[in-house]
Design an enzyme around this catalytic site. Structure first.
Site, short mmCIF file in Angstrom:
data_model
loop_
_atom_site.label_atom_id
_atom_site.label_comp_id
_atom_site.label_asym_id
_atom_site.label_seq_id
_atom_site.Cartn_x
_atom_site.Cartn_y
_atom_site.Cartn_z
N SER A 189 -2.74 21.39 67.78
CA SER A 189 -1.93 20.23 67.41
C SER A 189 -2.56 19.50 66.22
O SER A 189 -2.76 20.10 65.17
CB SER A 189 -1.76 19.32 68.63
OG SER A 189 -0.80 18.32 68.40
N ASP A 198 9.51 23.48 69.29
CA ASP A 198 8.51 22.43 69.44
C ASP A 198 9.02 21.15 68.78
O ASP A 198 9.19 21.10 67.55
CB ASP A 198 7.21 22.89 68.77
CG ASP A 198 6.07 21.89 68.91
OD1 ASP A 198 6.31 20.76 69.39
OD2 ASP A 198 4.94 22.24 68.52
N HIS A 201 5.42 22.49 72.77
CA HIS A 201 4.21 22.04 72.09
C HIS A 201 3.02 22.27 73.01
O HIS A 201 2.88 21.64 74.06
CB HIS A 201 4.33 20.55 71.76
CG HIS A 201 3.21 20.02 70.90
ND1 HIS A 201 3.07 20.40 69.59
CD2 HIS A 201 2.18 19.18 71.17
CE1 HIS A 201 2.01 19.79 69.07
NE2 HIS A 201 1.45 19.05 70.02
#
Length: 411
Positions: A220, A346, A375
């Site tokens: 991320s 996502d 995600h």
């Protein structure tokens, strides 16, 4: 096509046997109910196998890199079967932290000083019991970068360490300033665009073990930070290669997606409160530079970044910060082999914002794009507690780099 037909036959046969053993005719009276349930199950299985379970899209302009991945990281070319009852992106994102297990990991903490007087917390998993690499000086090392408010305690980090342990590797987790319980010594935290702390950590780890093979993996925001670092340094880095998971490629597109009503309700507001919570403990230090009352009133990530992050790092506007923080702008300059896994569903990194064409212009870059996964989700199996598709990509790619990396380093 033959593989699809076999999958369909196996799945429908198992579903039929399960229903026949669990659902009795008496429950539905005439047995019509059983037929309806069985029909629905077959239809759902057909839909799942035709529209949900798909091979990922592998985007790489370098034929040698593609062949390397096909040979030593075959998971990126195999069909990804998302959890059959939990394949939608938002659901995968929400459930992963609650479903996946948390392997036990014992860390050794180290605090290192920075040039501006601050400190960074590193959590080491030394793996001193490594059978494959008993010599600590040459034991391969993986630097792990968690997400926006994540630390070494995140389940996805623990799983990466668990995978690395089985291969004999050492891991070190880079916790962003003020996140892992250490005090802020200066009124400064972190952001996706500023790579100074990461540069310090990379060189610190390399200096400690100069003879050890060394690579990094970012998740991320950790992936965004790692990409921005690699775009800045090119080939001038001690890292051999990098793996990136669920990075937000274009921050403008990411915040716009997160501000859609449902996404704001499910993710944006919670993430904003996490950001506020992460700095509230350091309020006395940060009040020297910021109107903390105003910062704590933010209700979106964009508002938080406007009042806090962009100001802290000296950007004239939030747009200037978001432009500098977007890895898509620096992808052309990456100078070492990088594997990037994203799901096109996502909401943190929308599929249309993934820089496919830019990736094709850099022989060092390979994108792996799944149709589902959310995600940092990538759940698979009926009850996905122990291992995700992301974990398998990580394990195979890290092992490929450390064991067979000479095949791609001459690209």
């Amino acid at each position: 096509r033959r593989r699809w037909a076999m999958d369909w036959q196996v799945l429908t046969r198992e579903l039929s046997l399960y229903l026949e053993s669990q659902v009795r005719v008496g429950l539905f009276g005439s047995g019509v109910g059983l037929s309806l349930v069985l029909g629905f199950g077959v239809a759902y299985a057909c839909y799942y196998l035709s529209s949900i379970a798909k091979k990922p899209q592998l985007v790489a302009s370098n034929v040698r890199f593609c062949r390397f991945l096909e040979e030593h990281c075959p998971v990126v070319t195999e069909t990804y079967y998302p959890t059959i009852w939990c394949w939608e992106g938002r659901v995968q994102t929400l459930l992963r932290p609650f479903i996946t297990s948390r392997p036990q990991v014992e860390y050794r903490n180290e605090l290192i000083k920075t040039a501006d007087g601050g400190q960074i917390s590193l959590d080491w998993f030394d793996n001193n019991d490594s059978l494959y690499y008993p010599d600590a000086s040459t034991r391969p090392t993986v630097l792990l970068l968690p997400g926006l408010t994540g630390t070494s305690k995140e389940s996805y980090i623990l799983h990466m360490i668990h995978q690395s342990e089985s291969l004999g590797y050492r891991c070190v987790v880079f916790n962003n300033r003020g996140i892992a319980g250490e005090e802020l010594l200066t009124p400064r935290t972190y952001c996706a665009a500023n790579t100074e702390d990461l540069e310090a950590v990379v060189h610190h780890v390399h200096d400690l073990h100069p003879s050890a093979p060394f690579m990094a993996a970012g998740v991320s925001m950790g992936g965004m930070l790692l990409l921005n670092y690699l775009g800045k340094t090119g080939r001038d880095t001690p890292l051999m290669a990098a793996a990136i998971f669920s990075a937000g490629w274009n921050v403008f597109e990411s915040v716009e997606s997160l501000e859609k009503p449902l996404n704001w309700l499910l993710f944006n507001y919670y993430l904003t409160t996490c950001l506020q919570s992460s700095i509230s403990r350091h309020r006395q230090m940060l009040e020297k530079l910021f109107d903390m009352d105003l910062v704590m009133k933010a209700r979106t990530v964009r508002e938080f970044d406007k009042q806090f992050t962009s100001v802290m790092f000296g950007y004239r506007t939030i747009d200037d910060y978001y432009e500098d923080a977007s890895p898509c702008r620096k992808l052309k300059s990456v100078g070492i082999p990088v594997l990037c896994l994203n799901s096109v569903d996502d909401v943190f990194s929308p599929g249309h914002a993934i820089p496919v064409e830019t990736a094709k212009q850099n022989a060092n870059v390979a994108l792996v794009l799944t149709s589902c996964g959310g995600h940092i989700g990538f759940l698979e199996g009926i009850w996905p507690r122990k291992c995700t598709y992301m974990d398998r990509v990580f394990k195979q790619f890290v092992q490929a780099v450390f064991e067979h990396g000479n095949k791609i380093f001459s690209m």
